[in-house]
Scaffold this motif. Structure first.
Motif, PDB file in Angstrom:
ATOM      1  N   ARG A  53       4.367  36.022  -0.068  1.00 55.06           N
ATOM      2  CA  ARG A  53       3.612  34.884   0.448  1.00 55.06           C
ATOM      3  C   ARG A  53       4.511  34.069   1.353  1.00 55.06           C
ATOM      4  O   ARG A  53       5.631  33.726   0.972  1.00 55.06           O
ATOM      5  CB  ARG A  53       3.115  34.021  -0.695  1.00 55.06           C
ATOM      6  N   MET A  54       4.023  33.774   2.544  1.00 48.65           N
ATOM      7  CA  MET A  54       4.744  32.862   3.421  1.00 48.65           C
ATOM      8  C   MET A  54       4.263  31.456   3.075  1.00 48.65           C
ATOM      9  O   MET A  54       3.096  31.122   3.266  1.00 48.65           O
ATOM     10  CB  MET A  54       4.487  33.185   4.897  1.00 48.65           C
TER      11      MET A  54
ATOM     12  N   LEU B 184       1.814  40.803   3.200  1.00 49.70           N
ATOM     13  CA  LEU B 184       2.353  39.470   3.461  1.00 49.70           C
ATOM     14  C   LEU B 184       1.156  38.576   3.701  1.00 49.70           C
ATOM     15  O   LEU B 184       0.340  38.839   4.586  1.00 49.70           O
ATOM     16  CB  LEU B 184       3.263  39.498   4.694  1.00 49.70           C
ATOM     17  N   GLU B 185       1.017  37.523   2.887  1.00 51.62           N
ATOM     18  CA  GLU B 185      -0.150  36.651   3.002  1.00 51.62           C
ATOM     19  C   GLU B 185       0.291  35.207   3.173  1.00 51.62           C
ATOM     20  O   GLU B 185       1.421  34.849   2.840  1.00 51.62           O
ATOM     21  CB  GLU B 185      -1.056  36.787   1.775  1.00 51.62           C
ATOM     22  N   TRP B 186      -0.604  34.400   3.699  1.00 52.83           N
ATOM     23  CA  TRP B 186      -0.339  32.970   3.857  1.00 52.83           C
ATOM     24  C   TRP B 186      -1.640  32.286   4.212  1.00 52.83           C
ATOM     25  O   TRP B 186      -2.659  32.928   4.425  1.00 52.83           O
ATOM     26  CB  TRP B 186       0.728  32.710   4.918  1.00 52.83           C
ATOM     27  N   GLN B 187      -1.594  30.966   4.240  1.00 52.40           N
ATOM     28  CA  GLN B 187      -2.734  30.162   4.657  1.00 52.40           C
ATOM     29  C   GLN B 187      -2.332  29.387   5.897  1.00 52.40           C
ATOM     30  O   GLN B 187      -1.164  29.049   6.076  1.00 52.40           O
ATOM     31  CB  GLN B 187      -3.148  29.171   3.569  1.00 52.40           C
ATOM     32  N   SER B 188      -3.295  29.092   6.722  1.00 55.41           N
ATOM     33  CA  SER B 188      -3.046  28.344   7.941  1.00 55.41           C
ATOM     34  C   SER B 188      -4.068  27.233   8.053  1.00 55.41           C
ATOM     35  O   SER B 188      -5.253  27.441   7.798  1.00 55.41           O
ATOM     36  CB  SER B 188      -3.172  29.274   9.152  1.00 55.41           C
ATOM     37  N   LEU B 189      -3.617  26.076   8.459  1.00 57.72           N
ATOM     38  CA  LEU B 189      -4.545  25.008   8.790  1.00 57.72           C
ATOM     39  C   LEU B 189      -5.179  25.323  10.138  1.00 57.72           C
ATOM     40  O   LEU B 189      -4.653  26.109  10.931  1.00 57.72           O
ATOM     41  CB  LEU B 189      -3.823  23.666   8.865  1.00 57.72           C
ATOM     42  N   ASP B 190      -6.310  24.704  10.395  1.00 57.15           N
ATOM     43  CA  ASP B 190      -7.022  24.887  11.654  1.00 57.15           C
ATOM     44  C   ASP B 190      -6.097  24.695  12.860  1.00 57.15           C
ATOM     45  O   ASP B 190      -6.176  25.427  13.836  1.00 57.15           O
ATOM     46  CB  ASP B 190      -8.166  23.881  11.728  1.00 57.15           C
TER      47      ASP B 190
ATOM     48  N   ARG C 125      -8.770  25.594   6.077  1.00 58.86           N
ATOM     49  CA  ARG C 125      -7.705  26.585   5.979  1.00 58.86           C
ATOM     50  C   ARG C 125      -8.230  27.970   6.316  1.00 58.86           C
ATOM     51  O   ARG C 125      -9.390  28.279   6.095  1.00 58.86           O
ATOM     52  CB  ARG C 125      -7.124  26.619   4.562  1.00 58.86           C
ATOM     53  N   TYR C 126      -7.319  28.780   6.831  1.00 61.33           N
ATOM     54  CA  TYR C 126      -7.594  30.195   7.072  1.00 61.33           C
ATOM     55  C   TYR C 126      -6.696  30.995   6.144  1.00 61.33           C
ATOM     56  O   TYR C 126      -5.528  30.677   5.965  1.00 61.33           O
ATOM     57  CB  TYR C 126      -7.286  30.575   8.524  1.00 61.33           C
ATOM     58  N   GLU C 127      -7.258  32.019   5.538  1.00 62.45           N
ATOM     59  CA  GLU C 127      -6.497  32.946   4.718  1.00 62.45           C
ATOM     60  C   GLU C 127      -6.113  34.114   5.609  1.00 62.45           C
ATOM     61  O   GLU C 127      -6.982  34.722   6.239  1.00 62.45           O
ATOM     62  CB  GLU C 127      -7.340  33.460   3.547  1.00 62.45           C
ATOM     63  N   LEU C 128      -4.817  34.422   5.688  1.00 64.72           N
ATOM     64  CA  LEU C 128      -4.353  35.502   6.543  1.00 64.72           C
ATOM     65  C   LEU C 128      -3.485  36.443   5.731  1.00 64.72           C
ATOM     66  O   LEU C 128      -2.843  36.037   4.772  1.00 64.72           O
ATOM     67  CB  LEU C 128      -3.531  34.941   7.714  1.00 64.72           C
ATOM     68  N   GLU C 129      -3.466  37.698   6.157  1.00 63.72           N
ATOM     69  CA  GLU C 129      -2.558  38.652   5.538  1.00 63.72           C
ATOM     70  C   GLU C 129      -2.280  39.793   6.505  1.00 63.72           C
ATOM     71  O   GLU C 129      -3.094  40.089   7.388  1.00 63.72           O
ATOM     72  CB  GLU C 129      -3.087  39.182   4.211  1.00 63.72           C
ATOM     73  N   VAL C 130      -1.105  40.367   6.347  1.00 64.09           N
ATOM     74  CA  VAL C 130      -0.698  41.524   7.120  1.00 64.09           C
ATOM     75  C   VAL C 130      -0.400  42.628   6.125  1.00 64.09           C
ATOM     76  O   VAL C 130       0.376  42.415   5.184  1.00 64.09           O
ATOM     77  CB  VAL C 130       0.574  41.227   7.946  1.00 64.09           C
ATOM     78  N   HIS C 131      -1.024  43.772   6.308  1.00 64.77           N
ATOM     79  CA  HIS C 131      -0.725  44.931   5.457  1.00 64.77           C
ATOM     80  C   HIS C 131       0.421  45.701   6.110  1.00 64.77           C
ATOM     81  O   HIS C 131       0.336  46.069   7.279  1.00 64.77           O
ATOM     82  CB  HIS C 131      -1.970  45.802   5.270  1.00 64.77           C
ATOM     83  N   LEU C 132       1.455  45.917   5.365  1.00 70.02           N
ATOM     84  CA  LEU C 132       2.650  46.570   5.880  1.00 70.02           C
ATOM     85  C   LEU C 132       2.649  48.043   5.496  1.00 70.02           C
ATOM     86  O   LEU C 132       2.106  48.409   4.453  1.00 70.02           O
ATOM     87  CB  LEU C 132       3.897  45.882   5.315  1.00 70.02           C
ATOM     88  N   PRO C 133       3.259  48.864   6.305  1.00 71.31           N
ATOM     89  CA  PRO C 133       3.280  50.291   5.977  1.00 71.31           C
ATOM     90  C   PRO C 133       4.090  50.561   4.716  1.00 71.31           C
ATOM     91  O   PRO C 133       5.088  49.901   4.453  1.00 71.31           O
ATOM     92  CB  PRO C 133       3.944  50.938   7.195  1.00 71.31           C
ATOM     93  N   SER C 134       3.647  51.526   3.958  1.00 71.37           N
ATOM     94  CA  SER C 134       4.382  51.934   2.768  1.00 71.37           C
ATOM     95  C   SER C 134       5.667  52.634   3.203  1.00 71.37           C
ATOM     96  O   SER C 134       5.691  53.362   4.182  1.00 71.37           O
ATOM     97  CB  SER C 134       3.535  52.894   1.929  1.00 71.37           C
TER      98      SER C 134
END
Length: 170
Positions: free
Chosen positions: A94-95, A130-136, A159-168
């Motif tokens: 989590r960022m 890797l996930e995090w939240q962002s304000l508008d 808030r926006y919920e964001l995430e990046v899926h990383l390669p295994s």
């Protein structure tokens, strides 16, 4: 990027450098934390996290990096590896924060900080998300990075919920 590595992007006279935070950075980061908190409503959990910064920079589950310009700390990013859940062998990171001083924005520090966190997550074999939240207010920044999130409709702070899926890496 190793613990002491820095890399610049050639912006500004001295260029922006990104490096892992040290306990010596805690004093320089506290005013940035205070400025960042001023933009948000109080959050006791986040404030406690920031108060423990000097210990967290040495904790291997945390990755805290700073951006410097001409020898001055102008921003930071902080992420945490939560470790694997009992039902899987990979983990989610989590960022917690990514913030650049308003007087230093627009020169690539935010992008460089985000890329340093993403690189850290990709180099850890257990981290796959890797996930995090962002304000508008920061949503456009993440869109420019090619990232789109889901708006948390029930959150009055947009808030926006964001995430990046990383390669295994298996």
């Amino acid at each position: 990027m190793g613990d002491g590595d820095t890399h610049g992007d050639g912006i500004g006279d001295g260029g922006i450098g990104i490096r892992r935070a040290t306990t010596a950075d805690a004093a320089a980061l506290q005013p940035l934390f205070a400025a960042h908190r001023g933009a948000d409503e109080p959050d006791e959990k986040v404030d406690r996290y920031r108060e423990r910064l000097d210990a967290l920079v040495e904790n291997p589950a945390h990755h805290i990096v700073v951006a410097e310009l001409d020898g001055r700390v102008i921003g930071y990013a902080a992420a945490q590896d939560y470790g694997p859940a009992p039902h899987r062998d990979w983990s989610i990171a989590r960022m917690h924060d990514l913030w650049v001083s308003p007087d230093a924005r627009g020169h690539g520090a935010g992008t460089a900080l985000f890329e340093a966190v993403r690189e850290w997550a990709q180099l850890h074999t257990r981290i796959r998300v890797l996930e995090w939240q962002s304000l508008d207010v920061a949503a456009d920044f993440y869109r420019r990075l090619g990232l789109a999130g889901e708006r948390a409709d029930d959150d009055p702070r947009a808030r926006y919920e964001l995430e990046v899926h990383l390669p295994s890496r298996d």
